[in-house]
Each structure stands twice: as structure tokens, then as C-alpha cells.
Design an enzyme around this catalytic site. Structure first.
Site, PDB file in Angstrom:
ATOM      1  N   GLU A 180     -44.923   0.378 -45.309  1.00 47.67           N
ATOM      2  CA  GLU A 180     -43.668  -0.925 -44.936  1.00 47.67           C
ATOM      3  C   GLU A 180     -43.927  -1.773 -46.434  1.00 47.67           C
ATOM      4  O   GLU A 180     -44.692  -2.805 -46.117  1.00 47.67           O
ATOM      5  CB  GLU A 180     -43.977  -1.545 -43.645  1.00 47.67           C
ATOM      6  CG  GLU A 180     -43.611  -0.809 -42.479  1.00 47.67           C
ATOM      7  CD  GLU A 180     -43.910  -1.183 -41.254  1.00 47.67           C
ATOM      8  OE1 GLU A 180     -44.425  -2.359 -40.986  1.00 47.67           O
ATOM      9  OE2 GLU A 180     -43.857  -0.630 -40.195  1.00 47.67           O
ATOM     10  N   HIS A 382     -40.502   2.257 -23.837  1.00 46.57           N
ATOM     11  CA  HIS A 382     -41.361   1.369 -25.287  1.00 46.57           C
ATOM     12  C   HIS A 382     -42.907   1.563 -24.620  1.00 46.57           C
ATOM     13  O   HIS A 382     -43.469   1.357 -23.623  1.00 46.57           O
ATOM     14  CB  HIS A 382     -40.997   0.162 -25.002  1.00 46.57           C
ATOM     15  CG  HIS A 382     -41.630  -0.455 -26.495  1.00 46.57           C
ATOM     16  ND1 HIS A 382     -42.694  -1.687 -26.288  1.00 46.57           N
ATOM     17  CD2 HIS A 382     -41.677  -0.152 -27.852  1.00 46.57           C
ATOM     18  CE1 HIS A 382     -43.083  -1.854 -27.512  1.00 46.57           C
ATOM     19  NE2 HIS A 382     -42.548  -1.044 -28.381  1.00 46.57           N
ATOM     20  N   HIS A 383     -43.318   2.534 -25.712  1.00 51.37           N
ATOM     21  CA  HIS A 383     -45.056   2.617 -25.603  1.00 51.37           C
ATOM     22  C   HIS A 383     -45.691   2.122 -27.090  1.00 51.37           C
ATOM     23  O   HIS A 383     -45.364   2.785 -27.927  1.00 51.37           O
ATOM     24  CB  HIS A 383     -45.369   4.114 -25.467  1.00 51.37           C
ATOM     25  CG  HIS A 383     -44.959   4.647 -24.017  1.00 51.37           C
ATOM     26  ND1 HIS A 383     -44.756   5.831 -23.686  1.00 51.37           N
ATOM     27  CD2 HIS A 383     -44.757   3.969 -22.893  1.00 51.37           C
ATOM     28  CE1 HIS A 383     -44.734   6.072 -22.502  1.00 51.37           C
ATOM     29  NE2 HIS A 383     -44.381   4.932 -21.933  1.00 51.37           N
ATOM     30  N   GLU A 384     -45.970   1.008 -27.026  1.00 48.74           N
ATOM     31  CA  GLU A 384     -46.899   0.268 -28.143  1.00 48.74           C
ATOM     32  C   GLU A 384     -48.314   0.616 -27.919  1.00 48.74           C
ATOM     33  O   GLU A 384     -49.010   0.274 -27.023  1.00 48.74           O
ATOM     34  CB  GLU A 384     -46.495  -1.164 -28.394  1.00 48.74           C
ATOM     35  CG  GLU A 384     -47.271  -1.615 -29.637  1.00 48.74           C
ATOM     36  CD  GLU A 384     -47.279  -0.932 -30.566  1.00 48.74           C
ATOM     37  OE1 GLU A 384     -45.947  -1.065 -31.369  1.00 48.74           O
ATOM     38  OE2 GLU A 384     -48.086  -0.308 -31.334  1.00 48.74           O
ATOM     39  N   HIS A 462     -42.351   4.491 -34.220  1.00 46.52           N
ATOM     40  CA  HIS A 462     -42.524   3.500 -35.182  1.00 46.52           C
ATOM     41  C   HIS A 462     -43.920   3.396 -35.587  1.00 46.52           C
ATOM     42  O   HIS A 462     -44.785   4.075 -34.796  1.00 46.52           O
ATOM     43  CB  HIS A 462     -42.112   2.286 -34.577  1.00 46.52           C
ATOM     44  CG  HIS A 462     -40.641   2.051 -34.636  1.00 46.52           C
ATOM     45  ND1 HIS A 462     -40.113   0.612 -35.088  1.00 46.52           N
ATOM     46  CD2 HIS A 462     -39.406   2.568 -34.203  1.00 46.52           C
ATOM     47  CE1 HIS A 462     -38.730   0.854 -35.057  1.00 46.52           C
ATOM     48  NE2 HIS A 462     -38.400   2.154 -34.433  1.00 46.52           N
ATOM     49  N   GLU A 481     -39.501   5.110 -37.844  1.00 48.42           N
ATOM     50  CA  GLU A 481     -39.349   3.882 -38.573  1.00 48.42           C
ATOM     51  C   GLU A 481     -39.978   4.518 -40.113  1.00 48.42           C
ATOM     52  O   GLU A 481     -39.263   5.010 -40.781  1.00 48.42           O
ATOM     53  CB  GLU A 481     -40.286   2.861 -38.190  1.00 48.42           C
ATOM     54  CG  GLU A 481     -40.055   1.250 -38.785  1.00 48.42           C
ATOM     55  CD  GLU A 481     -41.009   0.449 -38.387  1.00 48.42           C
ATOM     56  OE1 GLU A 481     -42.142   0.920 -37.903  1.00 48.42           O
ATOM     57  OE2 GLU A 481     -40.644  -0.808 -37.863  1.00 48.42           O
ATOM     58  N   GLU A 487     -36.798  -5.913 -39.254  1.00 42.53           N
ATOM     59  CA  GLU A 487     -37.620  -6.765 -38.628  1.00 42.53           C
ATOM     60  C   GLU A 487     -38.548  -7.616 -39.544  1.00 42.53           C
ATOM     61  O   GLU A 487     -38.769  -8.888 -39.346  1.00 42.53           O
ATOM     62  CB  GLU A 487     -38.678  -6.206 -37.692  1.00 42.53           C
ATOM     63  CG  GLU A 487     -39.721  -5.507 -38.494  1.00 42.53           C
ATOM     64  CD  GLU A 487     -40.464  -4.446 -37.644  1.00 42.53           C
ATOM     65  OE1 GLU A 487     -40.338  -4.566 -36.241  1.00 42.53           O
ATOM     66  OE2 GLU A 487     -41.617  -3.992 -38.188  1.00 42.53           O
TER      67      GLU A 487
END
Lengths: 681, 681
Positions: A180, A382-384, A462, A481, A487
Site C-alpha cells: 500500500e 466480512h472477516h477482519e 484484503h 486488494e 480508502e
């Protein structure tokens, strides 16, 4: 249709020749692409294996070293000689279940070259080269060795020795922020360590991009400029410094070099996909491309929170609102982040707090899944993990079963990690920190894919491992990602610069689809002059749906901003995310790009064009359209006086009938774009 | 005189407190320098050990992490809490057998802080901090642990978190060319990986330099900017990725931070030496500072060869010529390179070809040693390993015994290595490649020092491990290279730029003496406009003898160039290489520097000043001279119209009587300098 031909030449067994020396019997093996434009020459003349690459008879890579170092085995490379070669040719057209094109041509010439230690032929390995019209791939293949089983690779000595200067478009390798980063554009000599895809432009105008394909059970590599112009593969280590823990026989991933006479040639290549194994999952009709909205951006602009409390985003009411919006405009999915226990407190430092089965009290998963189904929409899971992968793995079966039961067919996973390292718990119960792109995580990411496949669930990763084309083998790995996405415009320091999405197609996007999350309509939540805002025009946001390929595209903004601009929203409503063909029409790295794509769902074509901080006019011809048809060209372009800084919202929307013989002028503002639908009549 | 006071505070045994949590009992330990200008605060409040540093009450380093990761033991750091502290004070004045000054003050406040895993106090370690008026040092000390013996450190998590922006003066870390790079001057944020000494200048004008001291049986570190402004110790790995292979108990080397209000404060510090152990060798009267000439530059300017043949440099005739020249002008030693079998052919790729006992036929070692002795001169030995250290170690005893027998008391060693890696042969007979600054070589270099000491031989290491002050403990380690020296002006691409020797004093020279080999008189062997030439004036070459400290200084040029300029040569003939005191009088990094040094052999003082590419005038006062004496000031300065590019040879030499109350104006040309001898009357 597949064709394969094969011939083998053995140079005699090295063991028989007691006085065999490389200088007497130095070998060269030459192989070219089907169209003869690219030639690779492999040699042992230097006293170690080398390869060099030329394009249209001009050197691209000079003699570059090859080799591997092991913990216990001797080094493979130095003093190794070529002992045999096996050639073959291959040609097929294969079909993607979803993708940027439906049919993919896979045609190459191949040679597998065996090297042996000149003194002791017990030590042997092969390097397999496949040479395509759009580039090359090569990998190491280490065979069984009598008496040896488990091995550790501690270094890979593959070099890429550029034969000339170049301009490089790169992000720093081995950084805390994984992939990133804002791209650097520098002279080749100013590169220290870089991630792949690593894209360069030679003084001749030839474009070269280094990457890897089919990364399975091996460590990813970054490029390290060890000597001026010479980049060495730097395999990402385990916590203990080792690189690849495996057993014989094994293969490395493919080291790939895309070569094109011009920038668009990089974009029109299928090299990475072609080097991957065919689909292993069988029927994948349950993998559905589509578009989604979500309770997500609201948190990034501080209207909602992931954690519980007054501003909790993932509530029953809010989710139903989004489901209603999705149903109204034909979106397929609704992502909800912050639905599960763990978001309060120190999750960023320690993901062990996350439950992947237990919701917050104000989020009724079964009820919402049912509501969505009634509306013809699906929830997106969603699994963070926050990098605590053992916690995730321990709950994975239950979590995936739960989603399967709820009719959720897609999960966005996350591996945000404080300090840039994943945490796992080893067999002794000790915490170990691994890199996102080390061998451990390469395997861990794939594990989530195969486990999800058992439940007919697709994964959008991600903070992922870089894409190396495994969507061919595992078509439920639908997106990831792996670059600075939208974002960063909400809170990044700084936000993505205007040229960012004019570089991504030539770098990150060569590896595969990106869940960039385009389509922000409220470009400046904090004001046009604020540090944090989207640095593009509105039309460029629409163009992103065509320019940055993904089978799943988000309409990222809050529903009310779309409701406020239904004319512009119409493009997002119309644009498909699955294509029967894609053609990069024009572009230069960091400057601009123009893509044309044909819908797989209809006979419509779409064009997306965008530019960097410079206003730009590009003329394209419409020869990609069917010759005998008329199309209604629906154009969404920057207004006459638009500019990204002060007047980003000015947009012109109009229709016109066109045919294949016509030309169109795309007039783009600073950091602007054009999005067009060609509706076949 | 030594004084030591000590107090211990224990915070209670963590094991007794079952519900012990760091947030309840978070600790801070504060310690300051004797003059209170520097304060260090160590804490566990963040959930892991941190330290921060302030200078004159302004933050220099924000809370910065500390920790270690092991292969088998759990990670030390995260969730560790402070359990006890032991304070002491120390003050002594110790004497160097040779050096830049004779007496060194060593005064510090110390605290040793113990950390333990908050759940399981079986895991403990200490960090010892010593805070001086000129900086700090800290190291890890890992105690015996029941049931554990051999351990492998796989990572060190020490961070240096700069509290502000800075300008950084640095060379790239982990490069193929070890330390031999031109210095970069950049914003702190533009540093990727850097070697130490890593010197910075803060916006306040405070200067900070990070390095290490007493590097023994541990891996060296480079600094890796893992997050903006935060530099992490990157321990140099073994070939297999591990960092330190050792056993309990063990200590790391000292991590050092020099802090000074102005640039010259860095130069007047003794921090590195003070953190080293006292002399272990006992009587070292056989270690002799001095000056030498040598058959060396002739090869670099292509007049002679290392290898045999017509232009072989190391011949009987040539060596006698140099011995005669040395004797005539009072030089102590004659270095001869290329004397030993191995220089013909592929030595650069494989140093195994070198013999360290067998001469070429045209070099009669015993005869030449005898001839030298008759002339009152000594041969200086030369051992180029070309990185093949097992070959060297196998011959070391015989080679050192031979030199001892020949009356040779000094050896220049070399570790040039193709591809930047050392080659060793392991116990299985396999070649392994190690880094010059990994633990293996740290130990290997020291081995040559201790073996040489047994024969009363001193070592001057080229392509060395960085200097960390071990000359205090092993005073026969007289000098090393470890930066770009004079030789790069013969063939470097590019040669050293004018500012190079105006940066070295504030960077490389903070670590210890350098065998830079100054004193080239024929500045432009290929012409003034040639790419390769010495980019300084003649006077600057003389100034180097005072500016760049080394106990052994070479008069590097060919004898005939000295014979052609005897007036300028006189300074080299006069200047000593051993000092009773040294004072940096003025300077700024990369701009200029002025040193005053007092001879240890007489009452004379010397001043050396040099500047970068800018002409510069600096006024100094002579208050360092004895108050009640008169001195004949013998000045060697740039001529009125001198400049490095077109008129580098113009030099003015004159004498004048001066006293301590006088001032002197140093007028330097572009890349110029001034050398002065103050002969006490």
C-alpha cells in the site's frame, strides 16, 4: 484444442566423464517465442547457470545468474553445467468461467534444461522456460535426491540483469505497509528494493514487467538491486530467517517477464494466467461476478464506527437501508463491516479478540440474511483477522459453515496487521510473526480459499498476498486488494495522487483483479481544499469501473450521494463486471489509459479512459465494435471546465449513435476520465 | 581513578502476582547523564519495553520499541514488564597505548533494567543503559534460563523512533559493495536501509549519530526505516537466515546514540571507545603507529600489476627502491602487494588460489626483510583473501609464523569478494556464502586479530567489519578501511566527490581510525579533465593526515611524485600519527572540518582543515597551544588562485611565529585544505 510436441536431447551423463570441465563443454540452449520476437539463451559458460533475454534482436536482460542455496544441501548453481534439454511446443485456447475475456489463447515454446554439479552429478535441478509472444516464464524444478527428503531453501540467486537503463515504476519492497504505497517513478538506478509487478520502460520504448505466477507453497520475492542494474530475487523469509521449507521434489513459482513494444502491450497480455494450472475446482457456477454496496465508507469518513455504540454502522436498520438501496438499483450484494464481536478496543494490536460467529447484539444475521434474500440481494460477509491468523483458522470451519447456512456466497477477508506482521501461534503455543508474503501466509491464504470452496463461497482478500494468477486454478478467489485503494482518499497521508490510477493498470493490475472500490460521488467530504479528498473528477470515478478490472465492483459511496446524482449513477447501474473481451486501446504508464471491454452478459461494449494530473485529449477508433451494427454511445465525460481540484463535479452526459467505422475524441480534464456504454441496437 | 556506586530496586517478583497486568503496574525508569543534558526513560506502559531519549529537555527519540525474537524461545518484548532496576555511577580516566588522545575520560550513569514475561517470569532479560554527557549506549543481556542452552536470535526488534524530521548523511545498507559508497544527504524520510554510523542533523541543530560498540560474537545491524521516522535494527543474517547463533547467557553489542549540540560535538566524543572492554592483550608496546609507503597505487593507476609478468609490482628491485625511499624520508614501513602466489587469473572470483606463504619467484621475502631491517624500515605484510576465508584460516598459522620470523609486525588484510559475499567451507565440505557483517565474519575477523597478537603482529583490515571500538580491547587492531578510500579516485565510477572527506569525519570516522591512504601528489594521472582523478587540491591531501585519524598513515603516491615536490612532502615527513590530544575546532557535516591535534612524540601541535566543493574561509583561535610558549607555525595552504578542477597544485608554504592568544585565518580553495605544523620553540 491442445497440441504438444516434445523432443529431448541428452548431453551425456556428467558422471561418466571424469575430467568433464565446463569450459570445454560449455553449453548454450536457445529458445524463441512462436513469433520469434523474444529469444532466451540459457548457458553455463560463466561457470554457473545464466539466462539472457532479447526482444526483436535487442538485448533486454544480459547474462543473469540462476541458482538456489539450501540450508543443508550444497548450493545449486555455481559450477553446475547443462546436461540435457527437453523441448516442446504447446497451443490451446481455454475458457475462463469469469474474467476480462472469455477465451484465452495459450501458445508457447518450452524447454526444460537440466543442470548438474560438474563434479558430482548427484546434485541436479532443472529450469523450465516457457517463451510466449508476450513474455517468458521460468521456474526451478528440484527432483528427488536419494537420501534427501526435507529441504530448506535459504536463498534464491535468480538475477534480472537489465541490459540498459530504464525508467522504473515501483513500490518499495519489504515495507511495513505491504503493497500500500504510492508508486515511485525513477531511474532504474534509484531503485533499492521493489515489489512485483515491477514495471519498467526502456529507452527504446519497450516495456518490461517482472512478476511471478502460480505462487503456491513457496515464498514470494521482492527485487533487490544488489549491483547497479542487477536485481536479485529476495525471497520473503519465515520468522526464523529461512525462506522455503519443503520437501523433494518441489517447484518454485514461475518468474515472469512480460515484454511489449508499447505500454498497451503489457495490458493486453495473458502471460500470468497462462502460466497457472487449470481450474481444480470443477463446477464453479456458484462464483458470481457482480456489484455491491456496503456499510464501509461510512466508517472511513467517520460517520459510523466498526465498534459498538451510538454510531455503530452494522445495525439491523442500517443494513436494511442498504439492502433496500441495493435492490432498488440492481446491486447484487451488501457488505457489512463491524457486524461481529471484537471491534471494541485493541483489535488493531491483537486480532485474537475477533469472533467470526458471534454478532453484535444490534445485528441479527439470520434475520438480515432472510431480508436480503427476499429483496433479491445477498449479504457479503466480512472477516477482519487483524493478522491473528491462528484465531481465524481455529474458527474458520464454524464461520464458513455459518455463512453457508446464511446464504452468503462471498466474504471479504482482511489481514490488517499492526507493525506489518502476521501473528500465528506455533505448536508450542509461542507467538511467531510472519510476513504477509512469506511461505507460511502463501499457504494460509490458499487454505481459506479451498475451505471456502467447500462451502461454495468466494473470497475477496484484503491485505493479501500479491496476485499471481491463481484465480485460474481456484476461480473462487475472485479479487484482492494489494495496492493503495480508494480508502486512502478518506484518510491517507497523503491521499492517492492524480496519477495513481494511471499507473496501477501497468503495475498492480498486471497481476490480476483489484477490489479498488471505485465510484465515490462525494469527492470531498471535508471540502475541496482539504488534505483528504478524492483527487479525481466525477467522470474519472465512473471510468474506473472499466479501467480497473474486477469481477466484483463496489459502488463505494454512501447511498445518499448516489441518490443525489442519479444520472451519473446510471453508468454504475449499467456497467457489467464480467467480460467476453478486453482491449487496452491506448496509454502510457503514469499518464493515461483507455480500455474497451465487451460485456459477457450482452452485446454491449464499454470504454473507460482516465488521465493523470494533466488534461488530455485522446482519439480512439471504434473498430472493436461489430462491423454491421449500430450502437447508442452513452457518454459520461468531464465538463468543459472541469478540473479535479476546483470543479471536479462538472460532468456531461449525452448519447449519440455510432458505428464501428467512427472515431471518438475523449476530452479529459486534469485527473479526469471518460466512461462510455455502447448499447448495441 | 575509578568510582562505582550501585543501588538495586526490585519491583517484586511477577510470578507472585497472579493477576499482574502491565496497565495497573506500568513502570517508568528514568536516567540522565552526569550533566543532566541527556535523559532516557524506559517504560513498559505500551505493553512492550520502550525507551525514549531527550536532550536539553527536547525529545530526540520518541517511545521506541525494544525486543528480541528467537527461533525456539518465545519472543522477548511483547507483554514483558519491568521487574527491577539496578543503578550505578562510574567515572575513570583511562590511557590509550596509542590513539587520537592519550587519556580518555569515561564517566556515566548506568541502569540495568530487568523485564519479565508478565504471565510467566521464566522468561526474563535485561537492558543495560549507560548515559554519558555525549550520548547513550544500551544492550540486551539474556541470562541463563533453566532447561535452555543453545539459542538462535532470529530478529532484533530495537527501534529508533526519531521525534522530528532530520537531514540524514548515510550509505545504503546491505549493498553488494559493503561500506564503499558515496554518502547520500537526504531528508530522513528518504532513507531506506542504511549502515551505521548513521548521522543526522535535527532542525534544532542538534546532531545525532546511531552506531554500535563492542561488536563481538553477534551480528552487525543496519537500520531499516520500517515506518516513517522509525528505524529498526536489521541484524545481518547467516547464509541460512538466522541472525545470532549463541548460547545463554549472552549480551548483544551496545546500541549507541551520540548526541551533540553541534557538529564538532560528534567529533570530540569518546562514546564508542568508552563502551568497549579494557585492553585484554596486556603489554602492547609492540604495536607501533607510523607512516608507510607501498607498492600499491602503482597497480591502481595501471603502471604495475599484482600478477606476475613484465609489470609485476612486487619484485626485488622495486621493493628495494621503495625501502630506500622510505629510509630516506623516515617512513616506517613498506607495503608490498602482489608478493604471493595467486594473483594470476581468477582470484577475484575464487580466492582459494592464494597462498599466504609462497612468494612469486621474483620476490625474495627473507632477503628483502633483511634489507629492510638494515635500512631501519619494516616490510608491511599483505594477505588478500578475496573472501575465501577457509583457505585463509587453513594457512593462517603458517602465514603469521612466517611473517613473525621475517620481522614483519603489521599486515594489511583484504576481503574483496565478488558478488559481495564471503565464501566459507562448512564441516560437510559445502561452500556457504556469508555477509562481511554477519556473526560468522564478526568472529572470523577477530580470530585473525587474536592469532596475530600471539605473534606480536598488528592488523589493518580492508573490506572489514565496521569498527565498533574493539581497538580498546585489542590494541593490535590498528586500522581498517570500511569506506570509500583514496583508491576510488584511481578508477572509481565515479571518483570520490569533493565533499566526501568533509562527510567522513562525521560518519565513518566516528567509529574509529581509517586507512584512507592520503597524500596523492600526482592528482590527475590521466589529465585534469579526466573522469578519474583526485578531486581535491594538493593542500587538502596534506590536511587529510590530520583530519582523518589513523595510527598508520600511508604516503600513497609513487616515490617519484614525492621527489618532485619535496617542500610539500615535508609536511608528510613531519606529521606524526600518534596523538596526546585531539580537538575538532569547527565544522559542519559535508561542508568543512578543522581539527587540532597534539603530537604524542613532541610538544608540537598540528591543524588540518578541509572544505567541500565550496571555497571557504575559517578563522580559528590558537588557544589550544600552550599559553607560555612560542610556536613556529608552518603553513601549507591553497594558493591564492587554486581550485580543485583546474589549478589544484597551487600551494603556499610559509612560516610565522605565533602564540596561544593569536588567531589564524584558514583560506581554502574549492575542495581545498590547510595543513599546519606548530613547532614549539
Amino acid at each position: 484444442m491442445k497440441q504438444r510436441f516434445s523432443t529431448t536431447i541428452a548431453y551425456g551423463c556428467a558422471a561418466l566423464l571424469a575430467t568433464f570441465t565446463y569450459s570445454v563443454s560449455a553449453k548454450q540452449v536457445s529458445i524463441s517465442s512462436p513469433d520469434q520476437s523474444i529469444t532466451v539463451v540459457v548457458s553455463d559458460e560463466a561457470g554457473f547457470p545464466t539466462y539472457k533475454v532479447s526482444h526483436q534482436n535487442k538485448p533486454v536482460f544480459s547474462e543473469s545468474k540462476m541458482g538456489l542455496a539450501f540450508k543443508s544441501l550444497p548450493e545449486f548453481g555455481s559450477e553446475f553445467v547443462i546436461t540435457s534439454e527437453t523441448r516442446s511446443e504447446f497451443s490451446e485456447v481455454w475458457e475462463q468461467p469469469w474474467g476480462e475475456r472469455q477465451f484465452v489463447e495459450n501458445t508457447y515454446n518450452e524447454v526444460s534444461i537440466t543442470f548438474a554439479d560438474k563434479d558430482e552429478s548427484k546434485w541436479q535441478f532443472s529450469a523450465r522456460f516457457r517463451v510466449y509472444n508476450d513474455g517468458i516464464g521460468f521456474r526451478y524444478e528440484i527432483p528427488e535426491i536419494k537420501g534427501e527428503s526435507k529441504v530448506e531453501v535459504v536463498d534464491e540467486d535468480t538475477e534480472f540483469g537489465f541490459a540498459s537503463d530504464a525508467t522504473a515504476y515501483w513500490i518499495p519492497g519489504r515495507g511495513w505497509n505491504r503493497y500500500e504505497y504510492i508508486y515511485n517513478t525513477t531511474a532504474l538506478e534509484d531503485v533499492d528494493r521493489a515489489h512485483t509487478p515491477f514495471t519498467t520502460k526502456l529507452p527504446t520504448g519497450v516495456h518490461v514487467s517482472i512478476h511471478e505466477a502460480a505462487l503456491v507453497d513457496y515464498a514470494a520475492f521482492t527485487l533487490d538491486q544488489r549491483r547497479p542494474g542487477v536485481f536479485k530475487t529476495d525471497l520473503t523469509p519465515w520468522y526464523d530467517g529461512s525462506k522455503v521449507k519443503t520437501q523433494l521434489p518441489f517447484k518454485s513459482s514461475w518468474r515472469t517477464i512480460q515484454i511489449a513494444s508499447e505500454a498497451t502491450g503489457l495490458l493486453n497480455s495473458n502471460l500470468i494466467l497462462n502460466l497457472n494450472e487449470p481450474n481444480k475446482l470443477g463446477d464453479v457456477s456458484w462464483v458470481n461476478p457482480g456489484k455491491y454496496v456496503g456499510i464501509w465508507w461510512a466508517m472511513h469518513v467517520n460517520e459510523k464506527t466498526w465498534g459498538s455504540g451510538e454510531k455503530h454502522g452494522a445495525t439491523n436498520d442500517e443494513t436494511r437501508r442498504y439492502i433496500d438501496f441495493a435492490a432498488k438499483y440492481g446491486f447484487d450484494g451488501v457488505l457489512v463491516e463491524g457486524w461481529n464481536i471484537g471491534w471494541d478496543g485493541s483489535w488493531f494490536h491483537n486480532g485474537d479478540v475477533f469472533s467470526f460467529t458471534e454478532s453484535y447484539p444490534d445485528f441479527d444475521l439470520p434475520a438480515l440474511a432472510k431480508y436480503a434474500k427476499q429483496k433479491g440481494v445477498k449479504l457479503v460477509g466480512h472477516h477482519e483477522t487483524s493478522g491473528s491468523v491462528t484465531n481465524y483458522r481455529n474458527q474458520m470451519a464454524d464461520a464458513y459453515d455459518l455463512y453457508e447456512k446464511m446464504g452468503i456466497e462471498q466474504i471479504k477477508t482482511g489481514y490488517v496487521a499492526d507493525g506489518g506482521r502476521i501473528k500465528r501461534i506455533d505448536e508450542q503455543g509461542h507467538a511467531r510473526h510472519e510476513w504477509h508474503d512469506g511461505q507460511f501466509m502463501v499457504n494460509e491464504y490458499l487454505h481459506s480459499i479451498t475451505e471456502a470452496a467447500k462451502r461454495k463461497i468466494s473470497i475477496n482478500t484484503h491485505e493479501p498476498i500479491k496476485d499471481t494468477g491463481l484465480r485460474r486454478t481456484y476461480p473462487n478467489w475472485i479479487a484482492r486488494e494489494g495496492a493503495r485503494g480508494q480508502e486512502f482518499n478518506a484518510w491517507g497521508s497523503p491521499p492517492n495522487p492524480p496519477e495513481h490510477t494511471a499507473i496501477l493498470p501497468y503495475t498492480r493490475m498486471l497481476s490480476g483483479p483489484m477490489d479498488f472500490t471505485p465510484g465515490i460521488f462525494n469527492l470531498a467530504p471535508y471540502g475541496l481544499q482539504a488534505e483528504n479528498r478524492v483527487k479525481t473528477t466525477l467522470a474519472k470515478q465512473l471510468a474506473l469501473y472499466v479501467v480497473l478490472y474486477s469481477p466484483i465492483q463496489m459502488a463505494a459511496d454512501l447511498p445518499r450521494h448516489y441518490e443525489n446524482n442519479k444520472p451519473a449513477l446510471q453508468f454504475i447501474v449499467d456497467v457489467p463486471t464480467d467480460w467476453s473481451d478486453s482491449i487496452a486501446l491506448a496509454g502510457e504508464i503514469g499518464d493515461y489509459v483507455v480500455f474497451a471491454r465487451k460485456s459477457r452478459e450482452s452485446e454491449d461494449w464499454y470504454v473507460g479512459a482516465l488521465t493523470d494530473e494533466n488534461a488530455r485529449t485522446v482519439e480512439i477508433d471504434l473498430s472493436f465494435l461489430d462491423a454491421d451494427a449500430a450502437y447508442e454511445m452513452q457518454v459520461y465525460q468531464d465538463g468543459k471546465n472541469a478540473d479535479w481540484l476546483d470543479r471536479p463535479y462538472e460532468i456531461e452526459i449525452y448519447s449519440k449513435m455510432v458505428r464501428a467505422k467512427d472515431k471518438v475524441t475523449l476530452k479529459m480534464a486534469t485527473s479526469g476520465g471518460t466512461a462510455i456504454r455502447f448499447a448495441k441496437k
